[in-house]
Design a protein around this motif. Structure first.
Motif, PDB file in Angstrom:
ATOM      1  N   LYS A 317      34.646  56.823  53.909  1.00 35.05           N
ATOM      2  CA  LYS A 317      34.284  58.213  53.619  1.00 35.05           C
ATOM      3  C   LYS A 317      35.270  58.856  52.646  1.00 35.05           C
ATOM      4  N   SER A 318      36.564  58.532  52.779  1.00 34.40           N
ATOM      5  CA  SER A 318      37.577  59.134  51.905  1.00 34.40           C
ATOM      6  C   SER A 318      37.390  58.723  50.451  1.00 34.40           C
ATOM      7  N   LEU A 319      36.748  57.576  50.213  1.00 37.44           N
ATOM      8  CA  LEU A 319      36.494  57.120  48.846  1.00 37.44           C
ATOM      9  C   LEU A 319      35.192  57.681  48.287  1.00 37.44           C
ATOM     10  N   GLY A 320      34.484  58.475  49.063  1.00 36.28           N
ATOM     11  CA  GLY A 320      33.232  59.065  48.602  1.00 36.28           C
ATOM     12  C   GLY A 320      32.063  58.105  48.645  1.00 36.28           C
ATOM     13  N   ILE A 321      32.212  56.968  49.315  1.00 36.67           N
ATOM     14  CA  ILE A 321      31.154  55.968  49.406  1.00 36.67           C
ATOM     15  C   ILE A 321      30.086  56.449  50.388  1.00 36.67           C
ATOM     16  N   LYS A 322      28.823  56.290  50.021  1.00 33.09           N
ATOM     17  CA  LYS A 322      27.735  56.850  50.812  1.00 33.09           C
ATOM     18  C   LYS A 322      26.979  55.830  51.657  1.00 33.09           C
ATOM     19  N   TRP A 323      27.098  54.543  51.333  1.00 28.31           N
ATOM     20  CA  TRP A 323      26.342  53.528  52.063  1.00 28.31           C
ATOM     21  C   TRP A 323      27.267  52.651  52.897  1.00 28.31           C
ATOM     22  N   SER A 539      34.355  39.741  41.678  1.00 26.45           N
ATOM     23  CA  SER A 539      34.620  39.755  40.244  1.00 26.45           C
ATOM     24  C   SER A 539      35.952  39.083  39.936  1.00 26.45           C
ATOM     25  N   ASP A 540      36.264  38.945  38.647  1.00 24.40           N
ATOM     26  CA  ASP A 540      37.543  38.365  38.228  1.00 24.40           C
ATOM     27  C   ASP A 540      38.696  39.151  38.839  1.00 24.40           C
ATOM     28  N   GLY A 541      39.635  38.406  39.420  1.00 19.95           N
ATOM     29  CA  GLY A 541      40.785  39.059  40.034  1.00 19.95           C
ATOM     30  C   GLY A 541      40.453  39.846  41.280  1.00 19.95           C
ATOM     31  N   ARG A 542      39.180  39.785  41.722  1.00 16.27           N
ATOM     32  CA  ARG A 542      38.697  40.492  42.906  1.00 16.27           C
ATOM     33  C   ARG A 542      38.837  42.004  42.772  1.00 16.27           C
ATOM     34  N   SER A 543      38.988  42.483  41.524  1.00 15.19           N
ATOM     35  CA  SER A 543      39.199  43.921  41.345  1.00 15.19           C
ATOM     36  C   SER A 543      38.695  44.424  39.990  1.00 15.19           C
ATOM     37  N   ASP A 544      37.773  43.675  39.358  1.00 13.69           N
ATOM     38  CA  ASP A 544      37.315  44.051  38.019  1.00 13.69           C
ATOM     39  C   ASP A 544      36.186  45.082  38.107  1.00 13.69           C
ATOM     40  N   PHE A 545      36.548  46.293  38.442  1.00 13.50           N
ATOM     41  CA  PHE A 545      35.581  47.387  38.468  1.00 13.50           C
ATOM     42  C   PHE A 545      34.997  47.629  37.075  1.00 13.50           C
ATOM     43  N   ALA A 546      35.781  47.364  36.028  1.00 15.34           N
ATOM     44  CA  ALA A 546      35.365  47.693  34.666  1.00 15.34           C
ATOM     45  C   ALA A 546      34.095  46.960  34.252  1.00 15.34           C
ATOM     46  N   SER A 547      33.880  45.743  34.765  1.00 14.48           N
ATOM     47  CA  SER A 547      32.675  45.004  34.375  1.00 14.48           C
ATOM     48  C   SER A 547      31.419  45.666  34.913  1.00 14.48           C
ATOM     49  N   TRP A 585      38.751  54.204  40.672  1.00 13.57           N
ATOM     50  CA  TRP A 585      37.465  53.784  40.126  1.00 13.57           C
ATOM     51  C   TRP A 585      36.287  54.465  40.812  1.00 13.57           C
ATOM     52  N   PHE A 586      36.364  54.649  42.120  1.00 19.06           N
ATOM     53  CA  PHE A 586      35.248  55.314  42.793  1.00 19.06           C
ATOM     54  C   PHE A 586      35.162  56.787  42.413  1.00 19.06           C
ATOM     55  N   MET A 587      36.299  57.441  42.223  1.00 19.23           N
ATOM     56  CA  MET A 587      36.276  58.827  41.755  1.00 19.23           C
ATOM     57  C   MET A 587      35.686  58.907  40.353  1.00 19.23           C
ATOM     58  N   LEU A 588      36.071  57.954  39.500  1.00 19.34           N
ATOM     59  CA  LEU A 588      35.536  57.917  38.140  1.00 19.34           C
ATOM     60  C   LEU A 588      34.035  57.648  38.153  1.00 19.34           C
ATOM     61  N   TYR A 589      33.609  56.748  39.048  1.00 19.51           N
ATOM     62  CA  TYR A 589      32.180  56.444  39.153  1.00 19.51           C
ATOM     63  C   TYR A 589      31.374  57.685  39.538  1.00 19.51           C
ATOM     64  N   HIS A 590      31.854  58.415  40.547  1.00 19.50           N
ATOM     65  CA  HIS A 590      31.120  59.588  41.008  1.00 19.50           C
ATOM     66  C   HIS A 590      31.114  60.689  39.946  1.00 19.50           C
ATOM     67  N   ARG A 591      32.132  60.721  39.130  1.00 17.98           N
ATOM     68  CA  ARG A 591      32.175  61.743  38.088  1.00 17.98           C
ATOM     69  C   ARG A 591      31.254  61.389  36.915  1.00 17.98           C
ATOM     70  N   LYS A 592      31.215  60.109  36.551  1.00 17.55           N
ATOM     71  CA  LYS A 592      30.448  59.681  35.373  1.00 17.55           C
ATOM     72  C   LYS A 592      28.988  59.353  35.687  1.00 17.55           C
ATOM     73  N   MET A 593      28.741  58.643  36.783  1.00 23.93           N
ATOM     74  CA  MET A 593      27.406  58.190  37.176  1.00 23.93           C
ATOM     75  C   MET A 593      26.656  57.534  36.013  1.00 23.93           C
ATOM     76  N   LEU A 594      27.347  56.617  35.341  1.00 22.41           N
ATOM     77  CA  LEU A 594      26.716  55.911  34.215  1.00 22.41           C
ATOM     78  C   LEU A 594      25.569  55.020  34.676  1.00 22.41           C
ATOM     79  N   SER A 595      25.520  54.706  35.965  1.00 25.67           N
ATOM     80  CA  SER A 595      24.441  53.859  36.463  1.00 25.67           C
ATOM     81  C   SER A 595      23.078  54.508  36.303  1.00 25.67           C
ATOM     82  N   LYS A 596      23.030  55.823  36.143  1.00 20.90           N
ATOM     83  CA  LYS A 596      21.758  56.530  35.955  1.00 20.90           C
ATOM     84  C   LYS A 596      21.377  56.679  34.485  1.00 20.90           C
ATOM     85  N   ALA A 597      22.316  56.420  33.589  1.00 20.83           N
ATOM     86  CA  ALA A 597      22.104  56.707  32.172  1.00 20.83           C
ATOM     87  C   ALA A 597      21.473  55.524  31.455  1.00 20.83           C
ATOM     88  N   PRO A 598      20.789  55.763  30.319  1.00 14.20           N
ATOM     89  CA  PRO A 598      20.147  54.678  29.559  1.00 14.20           C
ATOM     90  C   PRO A 598      21.161  53.675  29.012  1.00 14.20           C
TER      91      PRO A 598
END
Length: 681
Positions: A317-323, A539-547, A585-598
């Motif tokens: 919950k502290s990371l803002g994860i919903k599932w 992922s590579d290094g078990r921490s490659d959020f960037a990919s 990375w999770f804070m950045l994800y919630h701020r950007k939400m690029l997963s919804k963008a084209p």
């Protein structure tokens, strides 16, 4: 295109086709010619690109028990305009005969082009036995093309949609001596199916072939590269036992396609996906919930306890994860899906209580499930042995991974059991989503079970998508906003199962490269989709959020906290150092939400534009993701409008300079990845 321009387009094609001998026409950049032996050759009219195919040869033919019939003397031809659900176009029907004292076979080739699908041609061949003796056919072949080599150590790049136990990359460089069969049936006990497209591209253009049926077909799409670097592709069907073509009988191939294009497999799969949708295959719109980040209890593996799951909630919950996903291990057995009372002493009611606790925390609950699988010793199969799929050897088809059996996907008993299971999970326990998991879900072998009443054993292959449709309909009836995840571990997911999910998954990627290449494929085929990059620990290094982040994927993790289950490696433990990285990375994800963008996959060609680059556009801001082991040089920012853009490294909050359409390059140095945003000044 207006109705008048469509009409002119069709007339021009028909006139060219009727006055030329041999037949020839052009559709976009696709040039087609048919010679007097009924060989259908394709070429590119793109003057800026190099030669694509080499020479003229038999492109559609059959292999019999006697010989290979490649040459057919053309004796009839006609063309006309047509219209169907996919649009308007022109159709040619060309016939020819191959005869000898022992046989007479008529070949009928039907070719179609759609005005709204330039550069693409559909083809179906039919072979009629006009002789007086039966003929055994071992194989039919469509689109047998030789693709010219390039002067390089890599003679081309390719997309190949096969699924095997090796879990190979879907995107592969081609070198002399390369071969891959790309069979769409079962390749191992658990592995089969895929995307029935083979695409080969060079820096300036590519060629793709595949079939356009709206359900699975047991075809192969092999790729072979000879010693000189010439690449052979085709679509074919090989019969285990020769097909008996008796006098007067007709053998029809599947309807197949050829497409020429610029760019890489993204361009080819996007055109293919659009065509499938125009012909009736519907991909659902994603749910808002499918874009929310996820935590999975699989970090604790099958020996997870209730206390460990509950104890992780505060950190999730502290990371803002919903599932929150409850993974494998809750059940009595595959097939017996009620809870294991050793883990849930309170029985099914305790699982419902756990779901209620997740909801009380303001989160959603997803449940792991291996549909279509039942353990050999399960109560289900002891009572209902008729549910088992029976293979050609007369035995139940094993799912090696779980030591379980396949169930017959189209059998009423299987469907009823599956509906009851979905009701248990979602109506009775209250789960908001399902994680359907297992490589076995991607394909099934022909079913010889007597309960089918003597129908074609291959009907089971065609029934599999309808099995998933049953799950989809039942889940959506219970919860219209349910998130249905299809995770066929390590396979190239069958395109025919995609209409019955609303969250695609990287599905056990072997590395970060697979996270990116799979995401590119899903975004091409489906368009707007929620693509889950799977647990970052894969992922590579078990921490490659960037990919995941850079291609617009949903973030997920399976960390454990505050202590490890003894059966689990320390790698999953969320240490204080890792927690800072995860939080960033999770804070950045919630701020950007690029997963919804084209996703702008058309801007760069994989394999040739270096470094590897992906673009997601959110409003007027373009987000560039560059990947390389190490890069020190200029990068080109494509897709800019006629404006001046400020470029910023948004991960590290550093402004790097300005670019414009006239001056789009920027010098950079990075290792592994660099994520930039360019926004109008």
């Amino acid at each position: 295109m207006s109705s008048r321009s469509v009409a002119v387009f069709l007339v021009c094609l028909v006139v060219v086709a009727c006055r030329e001998t041999p037949l020839s026409w052009q559709h976009g950049n696709l040039q087609v010619s048919v010679n007097d032996k009924l060989h259908v050759a394709v070429r590119s009219a793109d003057e800026q690109a190099g030669p694509l195919t080499t020479g003229t040869a038999a492109t559609e033919y059959i292999v019999t028990t006697i010989d290979t019939l490649r040459d057919f003397r053309v004796d009839k031809k006609e063309s006309h305009a047509f219209s169907d659900d996919a649009g308007v176009g022109t159709q040619w029907v060309i016939q020819g005969v191959a005869d000898s004292p022992d046989q007479k076979i008529r070949k009928v080739v039907t070719v179609k082009v759609y005005s709204h699908f330039p550069d693409l041609m559909l083809l179906q061949a039919a072979y009629v036995n006009e002789g007086d003796k039966p003929l055994g056919i071992r194989q039919w072949v469509n689109h047998h093309y030789s693709i010219s080599p390039v002067q390089d150590t890599v003679v081309g790049w390719s997309f190949q949609g096969e699924s095997t136990g090796e879990r190979r990359d879907w995107v592969l460089p081609l070198k002399p001596g390369f071969y891959q069969r790309n069979y769409m049936g079962m390749n191992n006990s658990d592995y089969g199916g895929g995307i029935p497209v083979t695409d080969v591209w060079h820096a300036d253009q590519g060629l793709a072939v595949g079939h356009v049926a709206l359900e699975p077909r047991l075809v192969e799409l092999p790729v072979a590269v000879d010693a000189a670097g010439e690449t052979i592709v085709q679509v074919s069907k090989t019969y285990e036992q020769p097909y008996a073509l008796v006098p007067g009988d007709t053998l029809r191939t599947d309807e197949t396609f050829v497409l020429i294009h610029r760019g890489d497999y993204y361009t080819a799969l996007k055109q293919y996906g659009t065509l499938l949708q125009a012909r009736g295959l519907v991909f659902p719109e994603p749910e808002e919930g499918a874009f929310e980040a996820s935590w999975c209890a699989w970090g604790y593996m099958r020996d997870v306890t209730l206390d460990e799951i509950r104890g992780t909630f505060p950190k999730v919950k502290s990371l803002g994860i919903k599932w929150v996903t409850i993974d494998d291990g809750f059940q009595q057995a595959e097939g017996d899906w009620h809870v294991n009372t050793q883990k849930f002493p309170g029985g099914d009611a305790q699982m419902k209580t756990l779901v209620d606790e997740i909801h009380a925390q303001g989160m959603k609950a997803m449940l792991w499930w291996a549909p279509l699988a039942a353990d050999s010793g399960s109560q289900l199969l002891r009572v209902h042995p008729d549910l088992r799929l029976i293979n050609a050897g007369g035995k139940p088809q094993q799912i090696t991974w779980w030591d379980a059996w396949y169930m017959s996907p189209g059998y009423t008993g299987t469907l009823n059991h599956t509906k009851e299971t979905v009701d248990l999970f979602m109506r009775q326990w209250g789960f908001d989503g399902l994680k359907m998991d297992g490589q076995h879900m991607n394909a099934v072998p022909p079913d010889y079970n007597t309960h089918l009443g003597g129908t074609d054993p291959e009907q089971a292959v065609r029934d599999l998508p309808r099995f998933f449709d049953t799950i989809w309909q039942e889940a959506k009836q219970i919860n219209p906003h349910a998130v249905i995840q299809n995770c066929p571990c390590g396979t190239c997911m069958s395109v025919f199962n995609m209409p019955y999910m609303n969250q695609a998954v990287a599905s056990d990627p072997l590395n970060s490269w697979q996270v990116r290449l799979k995401g590119r494929a899903y975004k091409a085929l489906i368009g707007k989709t929620a693509y889950f990059g799977d647990h970052v620990e894969l992922s590579d290094g078990r921490s490659d959020f960037a990919s995941s982040f850079g291609i617009g994927a949903v973030l997920g993790t399976k960390f454990t906290w505050p202590k490890e289950n003894p059966a689990v490696k320390e790698d999953n433990l969320l240490t204080p150092e890792k927690e800072q990285l995860w939080k960033k990375w999770f804070m950045l994800y919630h701020r950007k939400m690029l997963s919804k963008a084209p996703y702008r996959g058309e801007l760069y060609t994989l394999g040739y534009d270096l470094p590897e680059t992906h673009v997601v556009q959110k409003g007027d801001t373009l987000h560039y993701a560059f990947y390389s082991d190490r890069w020190d040089g200029a990068v080109e920012l494509r897709g800019l409008e006629d404006k001046v853009y400020t470029v910023r490294d948004y991960v590290n909050n550093v402004t790097l300079g300005e670019v414009s359409r006239a001056n789009p390059t920027l010098p950079v140095t990075f290792t592994q990845h660099l994520l930039l945003e360019a926004y109008p000044r």
